[in-house]
Scaffold this active site. Structure first.
Site, PDB file in Angstrom:
ATOM      1  N   GLY A  46       0.788  -1.237   0.000  1.00 58.47           N
ATOM      2  CA  GLY A  46       0.000   0.000   0.000  1.00 58.47           C
ATOM      3  C   GLY A  46       0.815   1.279   0.000  1.00 58.47           C
ATOM      4  N   GLU A 101       4.029   4.793   5.899  1.00 56.51           N
ATOM      5  CA  GLU A 101       2.798   4.005   5.842  1.00 56.51           C
ATOM      6  C   GLU A 101       1.719   4.722   5.043  1.00 56.51           C
ATOM      7  OE1 GLU A 101       1.330   1.392   5.795  1.00 56.51           O
ATOM      8  OE2 GLU A 101       1.067   0.405   7.712  1.00 56.51           O
ATOM      9  N   ASP A 105      -4.637   2.769  10.981  1.00 59.58           N
ATOM     10  CA  ASP A 105      -6.016   2.519  11.431  1.00 59.58           C
ATOM     11  C   ASP A 105      -5.942   2.074  12.889  1.00 59.58           C
ATOM     12  OD1 ASP A 105      -8.696   2.013  11.599  1.00 59.58           O
ATOM     13  OD2 ASP A 105      -8.722   0.330  10.228  1.00 59.58           O
ATOM     14  N   LYS A 133      -6.702   7.381  10.498  1.00 62.01           N
ATOM     15  CA  LYS A 133      -8.131   7.245  10.841  1.00 62.01           C
ATOM     16  C   LYS A 133      -8.302   7.413  12.343  1.00 62.01           C
ATOM     17  CE  LYS A 133      -9.446   3.965   7.221  1.00 62.01           C
ATOM     18  NZ  LYS A 133      -9.990   2.611   6.986  1.00 62.01           N
ATOM     19  N   PHE A 155     -13.901   2.728   4.498  1.00 58.48           N
ATOM     20  CA  PHE A 155     -12.901   1.963   3.776  1.00 58.48           C
ATOM     21  C   PHE A 155     -12.525   2.744   2.535  1.00 58.48           C
ATOM     22  CE2 PHE A 155     -10.819  -1.324   1.393  1.00 58.48           C
ATOM     23  CZ  PHE A 155     -10.050  -1.897   2.383  1.00 58.48           C
ATOM     24  N   VAL A 156     -11.255   3.147   2.459  1.00 61.47           N
ATOM     25  CA  VAL A 156     -10.811   3.991   1.351  1.00 61.47           C
ATOM     26  C   VAL A 156      -9.834   3.239   0.444  1.00 61.47           C
ATOM     27  CG1 VAL A 156     -11.188   6.136   2.619  1.00 61.47           C
ATOM     28  CG2 VAL A 156      -8.958   5.023   2.744  1.00 61.47           C
ATOM     29  N   ASP A 162      -5.693  -0.556  -1.428  1.00 63.19           N
ATOM     30  CA  ASP A 162      -6.464  -1.508  -2.223  1.00 63.19           C
ATOM     31  C   ASP A 162      -7.683  -2.043  -1.488  1.00 63.19           C
ATOM     32  OD1 ASP A 162      -4.966  -3.093  -0.277  1.00 63.19           O
ATOM     33  OD2 ASP A 162      -5.639  -4.821  -1.424  1.00 63.19           O
ATOM     34  N   ARG A 168      -5.433   0.225  -6.461  1.00 57.68           N
ATOM     35  CA  ARG A 168      -4.195   0.862  -5.989  1.00 57.68           C
ATOM     36  C   ARG A 168      -3.738   1.966  -6.946  1.00 57.68           C
ATOM     37  NH1 ARG A 168      -2.071  -2.127  -1.735  1.00 57.68           N
ATOM     38  NH2 ARG A 168      -2.232  -4.381  -1.820  1.00 57.68           N
TER      39      ARG A 168
HETATM   40  P1  IMP Z   1      -4.021  -1.304  11.076  1.00 55.88           P
HETATM   41  O1  IMP Z   1      -3.121  -2.414  11.540  1.00 55.88           O
HETATM   42  O2  IMP Z   1      -5.442  -1.492  11.551  1.00 55.88           O
HETATM   43  O3  IMP Z   1      -3.490   0.081  11.423  1.00 55.88           O
HETATM   44  O4  IMP Z   1      -4.128  -1.418   9.504  1.00 55.88           O
HETATM   45  C1  IMP Z   1      -3.073  -1.105   8.712  1.00 55.88           C
HETATM   46  C2  IMP Z   1      -3.172  -1.636   7.313  1.00 55.88           C
HETATM   47  O5  IMP Z   1      -4.492  -2.035   6.965  1.00 55.88           O
HETATM   48  C3  IMP Z   1      -2.823  -0.562   6.337  1.00 55.88           C
HETATM   49  O6  IMP Z   1      -1.439  -0.496   6.126  1.00 55.88           O
HETATM   50  C4  IMP Z   1      -3.590  -0.978   5.104  1.00 55.88           C
HETATM   51  O7  IMP Z   1      -2.843  -1.901   4.361  1.00 55.88           O
HETATM   52  C5  IMP Z   1      -4.825  -1.641   5.662  1.00 55.88           C
HETATM   53  N1  IMP Z   1      -5.960  -0.696   5.720  1.00 55.88           N
HETATM   54  C6  IMP Z   1      -6.496  -0.088   6.803  1.00 55.88           C
HETATM   55  N2  IMP Z   1      -7.523   0.693   6.473  1.00 55.88           N
HETATM   56  C7  IMP Z   1      -7.647   0.588   5.123  1.00 55.88           C
HETATM   57  C8  IMP Z   1      -8.544   1.192   4.162  1.00 55.88           C
HETATM   58  O8  IMP Z   1      -9.448   1.985   4.461  1.00 55.88           O
HETATM   59  N3  IMP Z   1      -8.333   0.841   2.867  1.00 55.88           N
HETATM   60  C9  IMP Z   1      -7.360  -0.009   2.461  1.00 55.88           C
HETATM   61  N4  IMP Z   1      -6.503  -0.593   3.329  1.00 55.88           N
HETATM   62  C10 IMP Z   1      -6.656  -0.291   4.642  1.00 55.88           C
HETATM   63 MG    MG Z   2      -0.443  -1.062   4.355  1.00 60.99          MG
END
Ligand code: IMP
Ligand code: MG
Length: 182
Positions: A46, A101, A105, A133, A155-156, A162, A168
């Site tokens: 990503g 990054e 999230d 987020k 969800f973006v 992706d 992407r």
């Molecule tokens: P986290 O561990 O919850 O912070 O998620 C991190 C990873 O989840 C990011 O690096 C993305 O690859 C994926 N991710 C989180 N939210 C989104 C979204 O809205 N769209 C696409 N990928 C996401």
């Molecule tokens: Mg990622």
């Protein structure tokens, strides 16, 4: 102006807005890392698009490397399970590491990564995330030093992000229509 992809509900950040944000972040990093031994580490896949833009917005000598971890699979929800799929090729001991990054999230992915990278004794270890987020009631497991912009808890996709490996390559960041992933 090209047509909006039919699976996109609305655009959050267009190309111009993204470019402004990247420039601002590059300026901040350039100022903060004068005289340091900067290594940018992007989390595949990503962050690749953001990495490509950010590295060119930083006016300093730097190295880049990549890691691949999995936490999301093909689904829209974080599993909390993180697995290293591709490790670094370079040694980060004593160097100033900045993790690049796409989106922060829950922060579970980054939290795991940072623990892992700290054990290799970098001189410093920080995070630059394009999207955060950080909505009310949600706490991320890490505190990013550089934040591009805040993002609603939708969800973006696009600009590297992706859903099931699609979207992407969209040049903007948009909200996916819920019917596409539900
Ligand atoms: P986290 O561990 O919850 O912070 O998620 C991190 C990873 O989840 C990011 O690096 C993305 O690859 C994926 N991710 C989180 N939210 C989104 C979204 O809205 N769209 C696409 N990928 C996401
Ligand atoms: Mg990622």
């Amino acid at each position: 102006m090209e047509a909006l992809h039919p699976d996109i509900e609305r655009v959050l950040f267009d190309q111009e807005h993204i470019a402004d944000i990247v420039k601002r972040m590059g300026d901040e990093i350039t100022r903060d890392y004068q005289g340091k031994d900067l290594v940018l580490i992007a989390v595949l896949r990503g962050a690749v698009v953001f990495m490509g833009d950010l590295m060119r917005a930083i006016d300093l000598p730097l190295a880049i490397d990549f890691m691949a971890v999995s936490s999301y699979g093909d689904r829209a929800k974080s599993s909390g399970i993180v697995r290293i799929i591709k490790d670094l090729d370079i040694d980060i001991k004593g160097r100033d590491v900045l993790i690049v990054e796409d989106v922060l999230d829950s922060g579970l992915t980054l939290n795991y990564l940072m623990k892992n990278l700290s054990s290799r004794h970098p001189a410093s270890l920080e995070v630059a995330t394009f999207l955060w987020k950080d909505v009310a009631g949600k706490q991320a497991a890490v505190d990013p030093k550089y934040v591009g912009t805040h993002c609603p808890d939708d969800f973006v996709v696009g600009y590297g992000l992706d859903f099931a490996e699609r979207y992407r390559n969209l040049p903007y960041i948009g909200v996916l229509k819920p019917e596409v992933y539900s």
